[in-house]
Scaffold this motif. Structure first.
Motif, PDB file in Angstrom:
ATOM      1  N   UNK A 178     -26.600   0.282   9.361  1.00  0.00           N
ATOM      2  CA  UNK A 178     -25.416   0.407  10.226  1.00  0.00           C
ATOM      3  C   UNK A 178     -25.010   1.863  10.403  1.00  0.00           C
ATOM      4  N   UNK A 179     -25.657   2.749   9.648  1.00  0.00           N
ATOM      5  CA  UNK A 179     -25.265   4.152   9.739  1.00  0.00           C
ATOM      6  C   UNK A 179     -26.393   5.083   9.333  1.00  0.00           C
ATOM      7  N   UNK A 180     -26.217   6.348   9.723  1.00  0.00           N
ATOM      8  CA  UNK A 180     -27.209   7.380   9.476  1.00  0.00           C
ATOM      9  C   UNK A 180     -26.500   8.599   8.896  1.00  0.00           C
ATOM     10  N   UNK A 181     -27.037   9.128   7.811  1.00  0.00           N
ATOM     11  CA  UNK A 181     -26.521  10.376   7.231  1.00  0.00           C
ATOM     12  C   UNK A 181     -27.579  11.447   7.411  1.00  0.00           C
ATOM     13  N   UNK A 214     -27.876   5.563  19.728  1.00  0.00           N
ATOM     14  CA  UNK A 214     -27.433   4.552  18.750  1.00  0.00           C
ATOM     15  C   UNK A 214     -25.902   4.488  18.760  1.00  0.00           C
ATOM     16  N   UNK A 215     -25.318   4.056  19.892  1.00  0.00           N
ATOM     17  CA  UNK A 215     -23.857   4.184  20.019  1.00  0.00           C
ATOM     18  C   UNK A 215     -23.063   3.374  18.997  1.00  0.00           C
ATOM     19  N   UNK A 216     -23.651   2.306  18.465  1.00  0.00           N
ATOM     20  CA  UNK A 216     -22.908   1.485  17.500  1.00  0.00           C
ATOM     21  C   UNK A 216     -23.177   1.898  16.054  1.00  0.00           C
ATOM     22  N   UNK A 217     -23.976   2.925  15.875  1.00  0.00           N
ATOM     23  CA  UNK A 217     -24.379   3.314  14.513  1.00  0.00           C
ATOM     24  C   UNK A 217     -23.502   4.474  14.022  1.00  0.00           C
ATOM     25  N   UNK A 218     -22.978   4.326  12.811  1.00  0.00           N
ATOM     26  CA  UNK A 218     -22.129   5.366  12.219  1.00  0.00           C
ATOM     27  C   UNK A 218     -22.955   6.622  11.948  1.00  0.00           C
ATOM     28  N   UNK A 219     -22.417   7.754  12.311  1.00  0.00           N
ATOM     29  CA  UNK A 219     -23.131   9.034  12.117  1.00  0.00           C
ATOM     30  C   UNK A 219     -22.369   9.904  11.125  1.00  0.00           C
ATOM     31  N   UNK A 220     -23.055  10.300  10.061  1.00  0.00           N
ATOM     32  CA  UNK A 220     -22.458  11.172   9.051  1.00  0.00           C
ATOM     33  C   UNK A 220     -23.295  12.455   9.010  1.00  0.00           C
ATOM     34  N   UNK A 221     -22.643  13.608   9.140  1.00  0.00           N
ATOM     35  CA  UNK A 221     -23.392  14.877   9.011  1.00  0.00           C
ATOM     36  C   UNK A 221     -23.020  15.529   7.692  1.00  0.00           C
ATOM     37  N   UNK A 222     -24.046  15.749   6.877  1.00  0.00           N
ATOM     38  CA  UNK A 222     -23.823  16.374   5.566  1.00  0.00           C
ATOM     39  C   UNK A 222     -23.989  17.891   5.664  1.00  0.00           C
ATOM     40  N   UNK A 223     -23.178  18.586   4.904  1.00  0.00           N
ATOM     41  CA  UNK A 223     -23.286  20.046   4.765  1.00  0.00           C
ATOM     42  C   UNK A 223     -23.282  20.372   3.281  1.00  0.00           C
ATOM     43  N   UNK A 224     -24.168  21.302   2.891  1.00  0.00           N
ATOM     44  CA  UNK A 224     -24.223  21.718   1.484  1.00  0.00           C
ATOM     45  C   UNK A 224     -23.442  23.023   1.380  1.00  0.00           C
ATOM     46  N   UNK A 225     -22.399  23.007   0.613  1.00  0.00           N
ATOM     47  CA  UNK A 225     -21.420  24.096   0.643  1.00  0.00           C
ATOM     48  C   UNK A 225     -21.815  25.230  -0.309  1.00  0.00           C
TER      49      UNK A 225
END
Ligand SMILES: O=C(O)c1ccccc1NCC(=O)[C@H](O)[C@H](O)COP(=O)(O)O
Length: 232
Positions: free
Chosen positions: A96-99, A116-127
């Motif tokens: 249901x989602x992509x990181x 993928x309009x119904x798919x949750x999108x998470x963008x990770x950043x390494x701080x």
């Protein structure tokens, strides 16, 4: 940009994502203990890597909803994969989602949003430093949430390394964000006393070995009073 209403519905309490699930029984148990989202590592170099077909064997056994009755998110974690690989894995793994945990461009995020309009999108950043937070700004309008993780030169994620949480003590982006990196049942209260994320993400702090979760630690996490109060 309009986002699908159902995936923008964060629970009233802190959202908890448990990453690096590789076993059916552990995925089911972790959902029953209270997780809102489960993560599956689709990065071949990771010791937690599982294929789309292995992911499907887990996802189709999971409950549809969390213990709070909200949709249980099934998130695939990728690092610099192609859009085609991501789309195929989402389909085969019933995600249901992509990181996105690599150096993915805003253009790729926009392409995935359209495909993928119904798919949750998470963008990770390494701080690495406070400056890294500026890099998140262009993404905040496109993705559903950010995930801020520790930076190490050895691995992209799942390292168990914490970082200087004071960098994000007043971080308040235009979208929800997860705090990640070295969180455990023992330090999560301290982390949440210093930061105000919409969710938290944990992996190695709940493991016996990479990909093998310790359910007693997961249980201890969900008993933490800091996970039980209302949103921020
Ligand atoms: O977990 C991995 O093996 C991994 C490999 C490559 C890219 C990302 C990976 N994990 C992403 C996550 O979301 C982890 O939960 C996050 O890095 C926090 O991990 P930890 O410090 O072990 O809690």
């Amino acid at each position: 940009m309009t986002r699908p209403a159902d995936i923008r519905h964060w629970p009233p309490s802190l959202r908890v994502k448990i990453c690096g699930i590789t076993k059916i029984d552990q995925g089911v148990a972790i959902a029953q203990l209270g997780a809102h989202a489960l993560g599956f590592i689709c990065v071949p170099q990771s010791p937690r890597f599982i294929t789309a077909d292995q992911i499907y064997k887990i996802t189709h056994q999971l409950p549809e909803t969390s213990t709070e009755g909200l949709p249980l998110a099934r998130i695939g974690v990728f690092a610099d994969a192609t859009a085609a690989t991501i789309e195929e894995t989402v389909e085969r793994g019933q995600l249901t989602g992509v990181q996105l945990h690599g150096s993915e461009s805003l253009t790729l995020c926009q392409q995935l949003r359209a495909a993928l309009p119904q798919v949750e999108l998470i963008k990770a950043f390494r701080i690495k430093t406070a400056d890294t937070l500026k890099q998140t700004e262009p993404y905040q309008q496109t993705v559903d949430s950010l995930l801020l993780d520790a930076y190490t030169s050895q691995a992209l994620g799942g390292t168990g390394e914490t970082w200087d949480w004071s960098i994000v003590s007043d971080f308040s982006p235009q979208c929800p964000w997860f705090l990640a990196g070295g969180l455990t049942p023992d330090n999560v209260a301290q982390a949440l006393s210093q930061t105000h994320p919409s969710g938290i993400d944990l992996s190695s702090g709940l493991e016996k070995s990479p990909g093998d979760k310790d359910l007693s630690r997961v249980e201890r996490l969900f008993k933490q009073p800091s996970l039980r109060h209302d949103g921020f």
